[in-house]
Design a protein around this motif. Structure first.
Motif, mmCIF file in Angstrom:
data_model
loop_
_atom_site.group_PDB
_atom_site.id
_atom_site.type_symbol
_atom_site.label_atom_id
_atom_site.label_comp_id
_atom_site.label_asym_id
_atom_site.label_seq_id
_atom_site.Cartn_x
_atom_site.Cartn_y
_atom_site.Cartn_z
ATOM 1 N N LYS A 72 54.296 79.783 6.979
ATOM 2 C CA LYS A 72 53.905 78.679 7.866
ATOM 3 C C LYS A 72 53.702 79.183 9.293
ATOM 4 O O LYS A 72 52.700 78.882 9.944
ATOM 5 C CB LYS A 72 54.983 77.604 7.826
ATOM 6 C CG LYS A 72 54.727 76.429 8.771
ATOM 7 C CD LYS A 72 55.846 75.418 8.660
ATOM 8 C CE LYS A 72 55.641 74.274 9.657
ATOM 9 N NZ LYS A 72 56.735 73.287 9.569
ATOM 10 N N ALA A 75 50.670 81.556 9.682
ATOM 11 C CA ALA A 75 49.425 80.790 9.807
ATOM 12 C C ALA A 75 49.315 80.158 11.195
ATOM 13 O O ALA A 75 48.245 80.171 11.818
ATOM 14 C CB ALA A 75 49.376 79.706 8.732
ATOM 15 N N LEU A 76 50.429 79.606 11.709
ATOM 16 C CA LEU A 76 50.398 78.956 13.022
ATOM 17 C C LEU A 76 50.106 79.968 14.126
ATOM 18 O O LEU A 76 49.392 79.674 15.088
ATOM 19 C CB LEU A 76 51.735 78.264 13.283
ATOM 20 C CG LEU A 76 51.800 77.341 14.514
ATOM 21 C CD1 LEU A 76 50.685 76.308 14.478
ATOM 22 C CD2 LEU A 76 53.151 76.673 14.605
ATOM 23 N N SER A 79 46.477 80.522 14.066
ATOM 24 C CA SER A 79 45.780 79.340 14.591
ATOM 25 C C SER A 79 45.784 79.334 16.120
ATOM 26 O O SER A 79 44.768 79.073 16.762
ATOM 27 C CB SER A 79 46.450 78.079 14.057
ATOM 28 O OG SER A 79 45.801 76.938 14.548
ATOM 29 N N GLN A 105 47.569 78.049 4.994
ATOM 30 C CA GLN A 105 48.085 76.678 5.005
ATOM 31 C C GLN A 105 47.698 75.907 3.746
ATOM 32 O O GLN A 105 48.483 75.096 3.249
ATOM 33 C CB GLN A 105 47.583 75.963 6.262
ATOM 34 C CG GLN A 105 48.264 76.452 7.534
ATOM 35 C CD GLN A 105 47.484 76.117 8.800
ATOM 36 O OE1 GLN A 105 46.309 75.766 8.738
ATOM 37 N NE2 GLN A 105 48.135 76.237 9.945
ATOM 38 N N LYS A 106 46.499 76.142 3.220
ATOM 39 C CA LYS A 106 46.107 75.510 1.956
ATOM 40 C C LYS A 106 46.975 76.030 0.810
ATOM 41 O O LYS A 106 47.376 75.270 -0.078
ATOM 42 C CB LYS A 106 44.630 75.779 1.663
ATOM 43 C CG LYS A 106 43.681 74.930 2.480
ATOM 44 C CD LYS A 106 42.246 75.176 2.065
ATOM 45 C CE LYS A 106 41.292 74.258 2.833
ATOM 46 N NZ LYS A 106 39.883 74.510 2.473
ATOM 47 N N ASP A 110 50.648 73.264 3.666
ATOM 48 C CA ASP A 110 51.209 72.903 4.966
ATOM 49 C C ASP A 110 50.277 71.882 5.623
ATOM 50 O O ASP A 110 49.379 72.236 6.383
ATOM 51 C CB ASP A 110 51.356 74.167 5.833
ATOM 52 C CG ASP A 110 51.906 73.854 7.220
ATOM 53 O OD1 ASP A 110 51.772 74.715 8.113
ATOM 54 O OD2 ASP A 110 52.448 72.755 7.422
ATOM 55 N N GLN A 111 50.464 70.597 5.310
ATOM 56 C CA GLN A 111 49.549 69.560 5.784
ATOM 57 C C GLN A 111 49.536 69.410 7.307
ATOM 58 O O GLN A 111 48.469 69.313 7.908
ATOM 59 C CB GLN A 111 49.904 68.215 5.130
ATOM 60 C CG GLN A 111 49.641 68.173 3.633
ATOM 61 C CD GLN A 111 48.178 68.390 3.300
ATOM 62 O OE1 GLN A 111 47.293 67.899 3.979
ATOM 63 N NE2 GLN A 111 47.914 69.169 2.260
ATOM 64 N N GLY A 113 50.224 71.722 9.623
ATOM 65 C CA GLY A 113 49.543 72.899 10.169
ATOM 66 C C GLY A 113 48.062 72.876 9.866
ATOM 67 O O GLY A 113 47.228 73.253 10.693
ATOM 68 N N LEU A 114 47.697 72.405 8.674
ATOM 69 C CA LEU A 114 46.295 72.345 8.276
ATOM 70 C C LEU A 114 45.529 71.357 9.154
ATOM 71 O O LEU A 114 44.403 71.633 9.584
ATOM 72 C CB LEU A 114 46.207 71.927 6.812
ATOM 73 C CG LEU A 114 44.906 72.225 6.064
ATOM 74 C CD1 LEU A 114 44.581 73.707 6.125
ATOM 75 C CD2 LEU A 114 45.044 71.796 4.611
ATOM 76 N N SER A 117 44.961 72.982 12.457
ATOM 77 C CA SER A 117 43.909 74.004 12.352
ATOM 78 C C SER A 117 42.539 73.363 12.261
ATOM 79 O O SER A 117 41.560 73.860 12.823
ATOM 80 C CB SER A 117 44.162 74.891 11.126
ATOM 81 O OG SER A 117 45.350 75.633 11.285
#
Length: 745
Positions: A72, A75-76, A79, A105-106, A110-111, A113-114, A117
């Motif tokens: 998580k 990915a952040l 982003s 995130q997909k 991770d809704q 974070g998605l 993004s």
């Protein structure tokens, strides 16, 4: 020696991994807190244009995230790094980082974070001048934040929607639409702590008012932006706000103040530039010092190596000689083995190639057999279906009792449903074979959708379900596109909602998203309160012959072809279908399409038939029509339908008799079947055209009309009516050709 080093490396890696696991178990919570602080600080550093510090913070955060294996935060980090590259106008790197973040995130679902993004992705596509894709990702982010009731991020979404709208066009209509979004954003952000976005909100409101020549309002909003920028040291916004104030003062003809603000903006710009130069200089000096040390160390190493070489030269010569002999021996053995392996590989490759060639030929034969089967079976189904629909029409015209009328209407509905099923199978076959083309003609979209809903109203009433139709009044009256495919898409989607909604509601919403010149961008949504679709089935619901579950199939019936046809039709029209559904709570299908606004010039004829008198069934009175049909039941049905309108009918059982009768008698029109014993309808038409090139010959046939449609016209047919037909269309075509024949040249 190499094996020893390899095993040593594996052991060291295993030991390190074990130690890390022990560490992560003890320190994960502290590292998690540290990560959140680093990422938050990095965003603040980006907002105040301290890019070097932001880069350092993101690098540390990324290493910590990898250390504890937290996907998580990995990915952040990517982003936020994408935002950094976006502000520095390095869009390729920004897109690369954003795609990496979205992919992770997909994968981990991770809704939050998605959604974040998607918001940044929309900014990137706006900067890359791709407003349609930017709006798409803004919609995805907005859907999530609306569910979470996150007012701050909804405010940021509205702000970016305003920026995109202003970037598309500076027309007054677009600027006013942008101001609507900005006011909505201001309502959302009134209690926010995100001063950077708040300063951007006032800045863009000032720009919008300046575009409308409302300079006093523009000046008020610009001062709000600059006050926040100075208070929180937002260097970039200080520079842009002063430059905007300079433009406002210039518009107010206060040139002295305009120059003052421009100077302030330039000073801030130079300080930011000098700050970047100093950071680069520090980096260069640091690198220079390291390089000097490296050069000194290299010189010392080379001197030591020279001394060692002089001591080991004799030993090295001996070792090289032994090594050379060993290498030559191994090379000879390797070449021998490689030749054997290559020969076996070539044999295997040839065998696989032969198998693939055979499989390709079998697949082509299967495809041809499938097409021939569909053509044959649909013809065989259409022929008796014509009898069902034709007899039903005749019985309905003979004043049946109310009870009989109810039964006949049910029979008519069943016939139309069976015809729809046949057409669905054929449509899917054509779409998969890429034999469908998109037409481009003018039509009234609102009326087209209304007609679809009128046709489906009875089905909705049977389910005690209400249809709600909302059509944006800003959509132009006439559009250019393919109305038949629009109807087909909506019939399938609305029909699908009706099927799965008992005593509920269905909304059909059509809104204009944007208009650039004559290009109109529309958003369609069909939402219901029906059964809904489970998350597990949503990915496969658009596949052929697929429904939500076996229980749903048993309960509601159907083939599962409608949504597959919708998906294929939208792909053909450069669009895609989106689904938002929850099991037991209903579904929402949506898609976007682009049309051209159409304006008909004054004096242009509406129809090609403007020179022909209005068509009525009276024109058929006392006209002689030859019916060429080998099926006795179909002969009787066609004859009775025509004779009810005082047509003088003659019948030919096959093509040979038809040619003979056409040569010896006068007829106003010929209805010609295609598949008959003896000579076919096409062959009979060719023979008739040898002595009569004026008489209208209409193919009344149950054959499948596909890419060979031109063959009918090339062989002399005037028109085609596919069976089974609607009587209104049947009479319209016959009346048209009879009327056209009576028009003087």
């Amino acid at each position: 020696m190499r094996k020893f080093l390899f095993y040593a490396f594996v052991f060291l890696n295993f030991y390190t991994t074990q130690a890390f696991q022990e560490k992560s178990a003890a320190e994960t919570t502290d590292l998690d807190t540290q990560l959140r602080q680093l990422l938050s600080s990095a965003e603040i550093s980006i907002n105040v244009l301290n890019f070097e510090k932001a880069h350092e913070q993101l690098d540390i955060a990324l290493e910590l995230a990898k250390e504890i294996g937290n996907q998580k935060y990995i990915a952040l980090s990517s982003s936020i790094l994408s935002q950094l590259y976006y502000i520095r106008h390095d869009y390729p790197k920004a897109i690369t980082e954003m795609e990496r973040a979205i992919s992770i995130q997909k994968e981990i679902d991770d809704q939050p974070g998605l959604a974040y993004s998607y918001l940044t992705y929309a900014k990137l596509f706006h900067s890359a001048e791709s407003p349609e894709r930017a709006i798409k990702y803004l919609n995805l982010a907005q859907n999530y934040y609306e569910k979470q009731n996150d007012t701050e991020l909804l405010g940021i979404v509205s702000l970016n929607r305003a920026m995109i709208t202003m970037g598309i066009s500076h027309s007054e209509e677009n600027i006013n639409r942008a101001l609507t979004y900005l006011n909505k954003s201001q309502e959302y952000l009134k209690d926010t702590d995100n001063k950077y976005e708040l300063s951007r909100l006032y800045y863009y409101k000032a720009r919008a008012y300046l575009s409308l020549n409302q300079t006093n309002e523009a000046e008020t909003e610009a001062f709000k932006a600059i006050k926040i920028s100075y208070q929180y040291s937002l260097g970039g916004m200080i520079m842009y706000s002063n430059r905007l104030l300079s433009q406002i003062k210039e518009a107010q003809k206060e040139y002295s103040q305009s120059l003052d603000y421009l100077k302030i903006s330039n000073r801030v710009r130079d300080s930011i530039f000098n700050m970047s130069k100093e950071a680069l200089a520090v980096e260069a000096n640091t690198r220079y010092g390291v390089d000097a040390m490296r050069n000194n160390l290299q010189d010392l190493t080379e001197r030591n190596a020279a001394q060692e070489r002089s001591l080991k030269v004799n030993k090295l010569t001996t070792i090289l000689s032994v090594a050379l002999i060993t290498i030559l021996s191994l090379l000879t053995l390797s070449l021998y083995k490689n030749n054997n392996l290559r020969a076996r590989a070539n044999d295997l490759l040839q065998k696989k190639n032969d198998e693939l060639t055979l499989a390709k030929e079998n697949a082509e034969k299967a495809s041809l057999a499938k097409a021939q089967f569909l053509s044959t079976i649909t013809h065989e189904l259409r022929t008796p279906l014509y009898a069902v629909t034709g007899l039903t029409h005749l019985l309905l015209e003979e004043s049946p009792t109310e009870n009989q009328k109810e039964h006949l209407n049910s029979l008519k509905f069943s016939g139309e449903y069976l015809l729809s099923l046949i057409n669905n199978i054929l449509d899917l076959n054509k779409l998969e074979a890429k034999k469908v083309e998109v037409l481009d003609t003018s039509f009234d979209l609102e009326k087209r959708i209304s007609d679809v809903l009128v046709a489906l109203k009875n089905s909705a009433d049977d389910k005690k379900t209400k249809l709600h139709y909302n059509f944006d009044p800003d959509i132009p009256k006439k559009l250019k596109g393919d109305p038949l495919k629009i109807s087909q898409i909506l019939i399938n989607l609305v029909g699908n909602s009706i099927k799965f909604t008992e005593e509920g509601d269905i909304w059909i919403n059509v809104n204009r998203v944007n208009q650039v010149g004559q290009s109109v961008f529309l958003h369609f949504e069909i939402k219901d309160t029906g059964e809904g679709i489970s998350k597990e089935k949503q990915s496969s619901i658009f596949e052929n012959f697929t429904q939500g579950s076996l229980q749903i199939n048993r309960k509601f019936g159907g083939t599962g072809l409608g949504l597959s046809i919708v998906k294929n039709l939208l792909n053909l029209m450069n669009s895609e279908i989106y689904l938002d559904s929850e099991f037991g709570k209903g579904s929402a299908f949506s898609f976007d399409l682009k049309f051209e606004a159409f304006e008909q010039a004054e004096g242009v004829a509406v129809s090609k038939l403007s020179k022909i008198a209005p068509l009525t069934n009276d024109i058929m009175h006392n006209k002689k029509i030859l019916i060429v049909e080998d099926n006795k039941i179909n002969q009787m049905i066609t004859r009775k339908i025509l004779e009810k309108h005082k047509v003088i009918c003659d019948v030919a059982d096959n093509g040979t008799i038809a040619v003979e009768k056409a040569s010896n008698n006068y007829f106003d029109l010929i209805l010609m079947d295609i598949h008959m014993p003896g000579i076919s309808g096409i062959e009979a038409t060719v023979l008739i055209r040898e002595f009569d090139d004026k008489i209208p010959i209409v193919a009344l046939t149950a054959v499948t009309l596909d890419e060979n449609l031109d063959e009918f016209y090339l062989n002399g047919f005037t028109d085609i009516i596919p069976k089974p037909y609607k009587t209104e269309e049947f009479f319209a075509k016959i009346n048209f050709h009879l009327s056209k024949r009576n028009v003087p040249a």
